[in-house]
Design a protein around this motif. Structure first.
Motif, mmCIF file in Angstrom:
data_model
loop_
_atom_site.group_PDB
_atom_site.id
_atom_site.type_symbol
_atom_site.label_atom_id
_atom_site.label_comp_id
_atom_site.label_asym_id
_atom_site.label_seq_id
_atom_site.Cartn_x
_atom_site.Cartn_y
_atom_site.Cartn_z
ATOM 1 N N LEU A 1 -1.724 -10.019 32.792
ATOM 2 C CA LEU A 1 -1.085 -9.879 31.484
ATOM 3 C C LEU A 1 0.267 -10.577 31.454
ATOM 4 N N LEU A 2 0.465 -11.432 30.456
ATOM 5 C CA LEU A 2 1.733 -12.150 30.298
ATOM 6 C C LEU A 2 2.787 -11.193 29.738
ATOM 7 N N SER A 3 3.907 -11.064 30.428
ATOM 8 C CA SER A 3 4.976 -10.187 29.959
ATOM 9 C C SER A 3 5.758 -10.853 28.836
ATOM 10 N N TRP A 4 6.625 -10.068 28.210
ATOM 11 C CA TRP A 4 7.460 -10.597 27.124
ATOM 12 C C TRP A 4 8.467 -11.624 27.628
ATOM 13 N N MET A 5 8.673 -11.692 28.946
ATOM 14 C CA MET A 5 9.610 -12.664 29.498
ATOM 15 C C MET A 5 8.935 -13.975 29.879
ATOM 16 N N ASP A 6 7.624 -14.067 29.770
ATOM 17 C CA ASP A 6 6.893 -15.290 30.101
ATOM 18 C C ASP A 6 7.094 -16.304 28.978
ATOM 19 N N GLU A 7 7.499 -17.515 29.335
ATOM 20 C CA GLU A 7 7.799 -18.509 28.304
ATOM 21 C C GLU A 7 6.570 -18.883 27.476
ATOM 22 N N ARG A 8 5.361 -18.626 27.969
ATOM 23 C CA ARG A 8 4.156 -18.985 27.225
ATOM 24 C C ARG A 8 3.950 -18.135 25.981
ATOM 25 N N VAL A 9 4.524 -16.922 25.936
ATOM 26 C CA VAL A 9 4.304 -16.085 24.750
ATOM 27 C C VAL A 9 5.046 -16.629 23.536
ATOM 28 N N ALA A 10 5.988 -17.530 23.754
ATOM 29 C CA ALA A 10 6.705 -18.152 22.641
ATOM 30 C C ALA A 10 6.126 -19.522 22.294
ATOM 31 N N ARG A 11 5.008 -19.865 22.911
ATOM 32 C CA ARG A 11 4.374 -21.158 22.677
ATOM 33 C C ARG A 11 2.958 -20.953 22.149
ATOM 34 N N PRO A 12 2.408 -21.960 21.468
ATOM 35 C CA PRO A 12 1.019 -21.840 21.018
ATOM 36 C C PRO A 12 0.066 -21.646 22.204
ATOM 37 N N HIS A 13 -1.006 -20.901 21.950
ATOM 38 C CA HIS A 13 -2.040 -20.722 22.963
ATOM 39 C C HIS A 13 -2.748 -22.050 23.203
ATOM 40 N N VAL A 14 -2.972 -22.350 24.463
ATOM 41 C CA VAL A 14 -3.730 -23.553 24.822
ATOM 42 C C VAL A 14 -5.176 -23.127 25.091
ATOM 43 N N PRO A 15 -6.125 -23.544 24.249
ATOM 44 C CA PRO A 15 -7.516 -23.099 24.417
ATOM 45 C C PRO A 15 -8.054 -23.386 25.819
ATOM 46 N N ARG A 16 -8.810 -22.410 26.339
ATOM 47 C CA ARG A 16 -9.413 -22.522 27.665
ATOM 48 C C ARG A 16 -10.854 -22.043 27.582
ATOM 49 N N PRO A 17 -11.743 -22.655 28.306
ATOM 50 C CA PRO A 17 -13.148 -22.239 28.227
ATOM 51 C C PRO A 17 -13.409 -20.825 28.730
ATOM 52 N N ASP A 18 -12.528 -20.327 29.596
ATOM 53 C CA ASP A 18 -12.738 -18.976 30.139
ATOM 54 C C ASP A 18 -12.097 -17.891 29.291
ATOM 55 N N VAL A 19 -11.395 -18.250 28.212
ATOM 56 C CA VAL A 19 -10.702 -17.273 27.361
ATOM 57 C C VAL A 19 -11.445 -17.132 26.035
ATOM 58 N N ALA A 20 -11.980 -15.929 25.793
ATOM 59 C CA ALA A 20 -12.722 -15.660 24.559
ATOM 60 C C ALA A 20 -11.937 -14.816 23.573
ATOM 61 N N HIS A 21 -10.874 -14.125 24.059
ATOM 62 C CA HIS A 21 -10.075 -13.249 23.209
ATOM 63 C C HIS A 21 -8.604 -13.397 23.602
ATOM 64 N N VAL A 22 -7.729 -13.482 22.596
ATOM 65 C CA VAL A 22 -6.285 -13.498 22.820
ATOM 66 C C VAL A 22 -5.705 -12.318 22.059
ATOM 67 N N VAL A 23 -5.106 -11.374 22.781
ATOM 68 C CA VAL A 23 -4.676 -10.116 22.168
ATOM 69 C C VAL A 23 -3.310 -9.717 22.721
ATOM 70 N N THR A 24 -2.743 -8.680 22.142
ATOM 71 C CA THR A 24 -1.524 -8.083 22.679
ATOM 72 C C THR A 24 -1.876 -7.133 23.821
ATOM 73 N N SER A 25 -0.859 -6.557 24.443
ATOM 74 C CA SER A 25 -1.108 -5.551 25.475
ATOM 75 C C SER A 25 -1.844 -4.352 24.889
ATOM 76 N N SER A 26 -1.512 -3.953 23.661
ATOM 77 C CA SER A 26 -2.207 -2.816 23.054
ATOM 78 C C SER A 26 -3.653 -3.165 22.728
ATOM 79 N N GLY A 27 -3.910 -4.424 22.357
ATOM 80 C CA GLY A 27 -5.277 -4.829 22.105
ATOM 81 C C GLY A 27 -6.122 -4.776 23.360
ATOM 82 N N TYR A 28 -5.524 -5.162 24.488
ATOM 83 C CA TYR A 28 -6.252 -5.108 25.756
ATOM 84 C C TYR A 28 -6.530 -3.662 26.155
#
Length: 468
Positions: free
Chosen positions: A98-125
């Motif tokens: 799980l990416l924390s709020w301090m990870d710089e990727r959470v402030a950037r657009p998601h980069v599509p990946r073949p292994d990722v089917a869902h992008v959610v928040t911590s509460s969604g997970y």
């Protein structure tokens, strides 16, 4: 008597409360989270499956401590850390930690990946782990998500997907605070000890849920949340932002909260200093040391004999070169001076942020409510009252976010008929702490501390450019 279970997953620990309709805590537990992992520069993740594991352990302990009948449990309120991002495979498991709020990727657009089917928040997970559903709390979608701030639903704007990298097929269904996310599955019940089939209810983001549990109801008060991230909030009318504040989702349907600039590692710095100073001996009592350190700080005069702290232990994203500092040593100061200097820095910094927000919004709060770990410090509460020159009230229950999650579950389950009734019965604040004998001194010290913060920021920039 019916009860609800409140899950409050924060940055440093997960807390679980079993709460009745009056707000009385019937059982509780707390399980610490492991330190963030930093697999690469700019990345910060919760190692392995730590958030879910901590929720499982905390639920089991709370259920073991609950002396009532599990049949009394009418709902579960789920509150988790905001600004996180979970990348899930098609089967709902984590594609990476799980990416924390301090990870710089959470402030950037998601980069599509073949292994990722869902992008959610911590509460969604966590909601998916509990219920098997892909349904999430709309109020936890702050940051870079394709959400419409006014409707609390996914944006219809044609560029929303391009701006965030998130196609609708990757996203969960959104529900309002108090709405059902799903029901506890047999697998989740076996792990957590929660009764199978009990409904799980949405809350919002953790800061908003904390405000709800502390009884923040209008812009007549400002809430100062003493957590890993220290923030100040008050009730707002609509989405928006300015130079000194932004507007967050609240924890009631349709409610908004104005939020000031904060301190990114606020009470974390207090813990860091305590751990740094604490003798490394297994027979030492950490709580006794806390009391001793607090007493030493209490004996120090305002201004700490010239020592000041600047709390940039984690620099803001827009100024990555800023660093934290202690300045002003003469050899006459001890650890009590350092401890009090951090508490004063929290009060001075947040007072400026609060007043900047109030000037920008044109609304000044009469009182202050404090929550979180720092609210347990009488010294910090008194310093805040002195620096701001306003009465300060502490939330009656230490875990205000837990009470907020319980309120959401109480409304969703029908334990209370509406939000006002639930808040009135389950939340509250204590006797006000008023500005004291040091208020004038602190008023005079504020420009001094402001100048130190400015000069340390300049020095931080110079250190980066001058270093070979």
């Amino acid at each position: 008597m019916p009860v609800v279970v409140a899950i409050d997953n924060g940055s440093q620990s997960t807390k679980v409360l079993v709460v009745d309709e009056t707000g009385r805590v019937r059982a509780q537990s707390r399980v610490g989270l492991r330190p963030y992992a930093v697999p690469a520069p700019g990345r910060s993740v919760h190692p392995d499956d730590d958030v879910w594991d901590s929720i499982v352990r905390a639920c089991r302990v709370a259920m073991e401590r609950f002396d009532g009948d599990p049949e009394e449990i009418v709902g579960v309120g789920l509150c988790t850390i905001r600004f996180c991002r979970a990348l899930l495979r098609a089967d709902g498991t984590l594609a990476e930690p799980l990416l924390s709020w301090m990870d710089e990727r959470v402030a950037r657009p998601h980069v599509p990946r073949p292994d990722v089917a869902h992008v959610v928040t911590s509460s969604g997970y966590v909601a998916h782990r509990l219920t098997g559903e892909y349904r999430d709390a709309a109020g936890n979608y702050q940051g870079l998500w394709p959400i419409d701030q006014r409707t609390w639903r996914w944006s219809d704007a044609p560029d929303a997907t391009a701006a965030t990298g998130m196609a609708r097929s990757l996203l969960s269904d959104l529900v309002d605070p108090g709405a059902e996310l799903g029901r506890v599955t047999a697998a989740a019940a076996a792990l957590t000890g929660l009764p199978e089939g009990v409904p799980v209810f949405a809350t919002s983001n953790d800061k908003a849920v904390e405000a709800l549990g502390a009884g923040l109801a209008s812009d007549e008060d400002v809430l100062l949340s003493f957590g890993t991230y220290i923030a100040a909030m008050t009730v707002a009318d609509a989405p928006g932002a300015g130079a000194a504040h932004w507007v967050n989702f609240g924890a009631r349907p349709g409610q908004y909260l104005a939020e000031s600039t904060g301190i990114r590692r606020g009470m974390w710095t207090v813990s860091w200093l305590r751990d740094l100073l604490h003798p490394d001996s297994p027979e030492d009592d950490l709580y006794a040391f806390d009391r001793s350190l607090g007493a030493e700080a209490d004996a120090v005069a305002p201004g700490c004999d010239g020592v000041a702290a600047v709390l940039d232990w984690l620099a803001p994203g827009e100024e990555p070169h800023r660093r934290g500092a202690f300045v002003g040593f003469s050899g006459a100061q001890g650890r009590g001076h350092l401890y009090r200097a951090v508490l004063e820095a929290i009060a001075f910094t947040m007072a400026d942020h609060i007043e900047d927000m109030e000037r920008e919004r044109g609304v000044v709060a009469a009182g202050v409510i404090v929550t979180g770990g720092g609210a347990q410090s009488p010294l910090l509460v008194q310093i805040v009252a002195d620096v701001l020159g306003r009465p300060v009230r502490r939330a009656l229950v230490d875990d205000a976010a837990g009470i907020g999650a319980a309120i959401c579950a109480a409304v969703g389950s029908g334990m209370h008929p509406d939000w006002n009734d639930a808040v009135s019965a389950m939340a509250g604040t204590g006797t006000p702490v008023r500005p004291g004998e040091h208020a004038d001194t602190y008023r005079a010290l504020r420009p001094w501390h402001r100048g130190i913060r400015s000069r340390v920021a300049e020095m931080s920039d110079w250190m980066v450019t001058a270093r070979p």
